[in-house]
Write a protein that holds these residues in place. Structure first.
Motif, PDB file in Angstrom:
ATOM      1  N   VAL A 158       0.800  -1.188   0.040  1.00 42.05           N
ATOM      2  CA  VAL A 158      -0.212  -0.110   0.057  1.00 42.05           C
ATOM      3  C   VAL A 158       0.833   1.061   0.075  1.00 42.05           C
ATOM      4  N   VAL A 159       1.924   1.081   0.899  1.00 49.80           N
ATOM      5  CA  VAL A 159       2.830   2.523   0.984  1.00 49.80           C
ATOM      6  C   VAL A 159       3.554   2.561  -0.430  1.00 49.80           C
ATOM      7  N   ASP A 160       4.008   1.570  -0.997  1.00 51.38           N
ATOM      8  CA  ASP A 160       4.638   1.627  -2.362  1.00 51.38           C
ATOM      9  C   ASP A 160       3.917   2.316  -3.365  1.00 51.38           C
TER      10      ASP A 160
ATOM     11  N   MET B  21      -8.563  10.394  -5.522  1.00 54.20           N
ATOM     12  CA  MET B  21      -9.178   9.855  -6.456  1.00 54.20           C
ATOM     13  C   MET B  21      -8.185   8.901  -7.502  1.00 54.20           C
ATOM     14  N   THR B  22      -7.038   9.348  -7.752  1.00 52.04           N
ATOM     15  CA  THR B  22      -6.184   8.643  -8.514  1.00 52.04           C
ATOM     16  C   THR B  22      -5.735   7.419  -7.473  1.00 52.04           C
ATOM     17  N   ILE B  23      -5.519   7.614  -6.215  1.00 54.44           N
ATOM     18  CA  ILE B  23      -4.949   6.698  -5.350  1.00 54.44           C
ATOM     19  C   ILE B  23      -6.023   5.502  -5.198  1.00 54.44           C
ATOM     20  N   PHE B  24      -7.498   6.077  -5.025  1.00 61.50           N
ATOM     21  CA  PHE B  24      -8.619   5.372  -4.969  1.00 61.50           C
ATOM     22  C   PHE B  24      -8.624   4.259  -5.864  1.00 61.50           C
ATOM     23  N   LEU B  25      -8.520   5.140  -7.158  1.00 64.45           N
ATOM     24  CA  LEU B  25      -8.784   4.179  -8.557  1.00 64.45           C
ATOM     25  C   LEU B  25      -7.421   3.137  -8.583  1.00 64.45           C
TER      26      LEU B  25
ATOM     27  N   ALA C 122      -5.436  -2.222  -8.371  1.00 62.56           N
ATOM     28  CA  ALA C 122      -4.126  -3.383  -8.043  1.00 62.56           C
ATOM     29  C   ALA C 122      -4.708  -4.611  -7.286  1.00 62.56           C
ATOM     30  N   PHE C 123      -5.608  -4.166  -6.526  1.00 63.64           N
ATOM     31  CA  PHE C 123      -6.328  -5.493  -5.429  1.00 63.64           C
ATOM     32  C   PHE C 123      -7.693  -5.950  -6.029  1.00 63.64           C
ATOM     33  N   GLY C 124      -8.101  -5.418  -7.096  1.00 59.77           N
ATOM     34  CA  GLY C 124      -9.437  -6.050  -7.774  1.00 59.77           C
ATOM     35  C   GLY C 124     -10.708  -5.739  -6.896  1.00 59.77           C
ATOM     36  N   LEU C 125     -10.589  -4.549  -6.382  1.00 63.55           N
ATOM     37  CA  LEU C 125     -11.783  -4.152  -5.559  1.00 63.55           C
ATOM     38  C   LEU C 125     -12.915  -3.184  -6.209  1.00 63.55           C
TER      39      LEU C 125
ATOM     40  N   LEU D 205      -6.419   2.616   5.319  1.00 65.26           N
ATOM     41  CA  LEU D 205      -6.502   1.851   3.978  1.00 65.26           C
ATOM     42  C   LEU D 205      -6.110   0.456   4.152  1.00 65.26           C
ATOM     43  N   VAL D 206      -4.760  -0.020   5.257  1.00 64.08           N
ATOM     44  CA  VAL D 206      -4.456  -1.406   5.322  1.00 64.08           C
ATOM     45  C   VAL D 206      -5.223  -2.183   5.994  1.00 64.08           C
ATOM     46  N   ALA D 207      -6.119  -1.716   7.164  1.00 60.17           N
ATOM     47  CA  ALA D 207      -7.089  -2.258   7.820  1.00 60.17           C
ATOM     48  C   ALA D 207      -8.363  -2.578   6.835  1.00 60.17           C
ATOM     49  N   TYR D 208      -8.744  -1.693   6.270  1.00 59.86           N
ATOM     50  CA  TYR D 208      -9.841  -1.934   4.960  1.00 59.86           C
ATOM     51  C   TYR D 208      -9.304  -2.973   4.198  1.00 59.86           C
ATOM     52  N   LEU D 209      -8.290  -2.877   3.716  1.00 62.78           N
ATOM     53  CA  LEU D 209      -8.052  -3.971   2.579  1.00 62.78           C
ATOM     54  C   LEU D 209      -7.815  -5.369   3.390  1.00 62.78           C
ATOM     55  N   GLU D 210      -7.277  -5.576   4.523  1.00 59.09           N
ATOM     56  CA  GLU D 210      -7.046  -6.701   5.391  1.00 59.09           C
ATOM     57  C   GLU D 210      -8.565  -7.255   5.347  1.00 59.09           C
ATOM     58  N   MET D 211      -9.667  -6.621   5.712  1.00 56.69           N
ATOM     59  CA  MET D 211     -11.077  -6.711   5.845  1.00 56.69           C
ATOM     60  C   MET D 211     -11.555  -7.470   4.406  1.00 56.69           C
ATOM     61  N   GLN D 212     -11.225  -6.757   3.314  1.00 54.03           N
ATOM     62  CA  GLN D 212     -11.779  -6.934   2.128  1.00 54.03           C
ATOM     63  C   GLN D 212     -11.258  -8.280   1.503  1.00 54.03           C
ATOM     64  N   LEU D 213      -9.861  -8.476   1.814  1.00 55.59           N
ATOM     65  CA  LEU D 213      -9.250  -9.617   1.064  1.00 55.59           C
ATOM     66  C   LEU D 213      -9.001 -10.963   1.882  1.00 55.59           C
ATOM     67  N   HIS D 214      -9.746 -10.807   3.139  1.00 58.84           N
ATOM     68  CA  HIS D 214      -9.884 -12.035   3.864  1.00 58.84           C
ATOM     69  C   HIS D 214     -11.371 -12.776   3.964  1.00 58.84           C
TER      70      HIS D 214
END
Length: 83
Positions: free
Chosen positions: A9-11, A46-50, A55-58, A74-83
């Motif tokens: 996410v940072v990268d 918005m660019t980051i959002f897209l 990148a994560f297929g969300l 964002l990391v916490a949100y992605l952890e919930m979405q990807l598991h």
């Protein structure tokens, strides 16, 4: 897994901001947010959002965009979405 996700996410945010801004040396850290990084404004948000969604297929609702304002949320949100 969390550390790898956080680094990805940072990268991704750093790369997006560097390519959209004037500072190719901009550094984003794991605790950064729109409030702490120059150039992370409403337009680049918005660019980051897209970019993250791609990148994560969300396909999140725009109500979930609040999570995209800071690396930790964002990391916490992605952890919930990807598991």
């Amino acid at each position: 897994m969390a550390d790898l996700l956080e680094q990805r996410v940072v990268d991704l945010i750093q790369q997006t901001l560097r390519s959209n801004g004037d500072d190719p040396q901009l550094v984003v850290g794991p605790d950064d947010s729109m409030d702490t990084v120059a150039g992370w404004d409403s337009l680049t948000f918005m660019t980051i959002f897209l970019a993250v969604n791609d990148a994560f297929g969300l396909d999140p609702d725009f109500d979930d965009a609040i999570h995209y304002m800071a690396v930790p949320s964002l990391v916490a949100y992605l952890e919930m979405q990807l598991h």
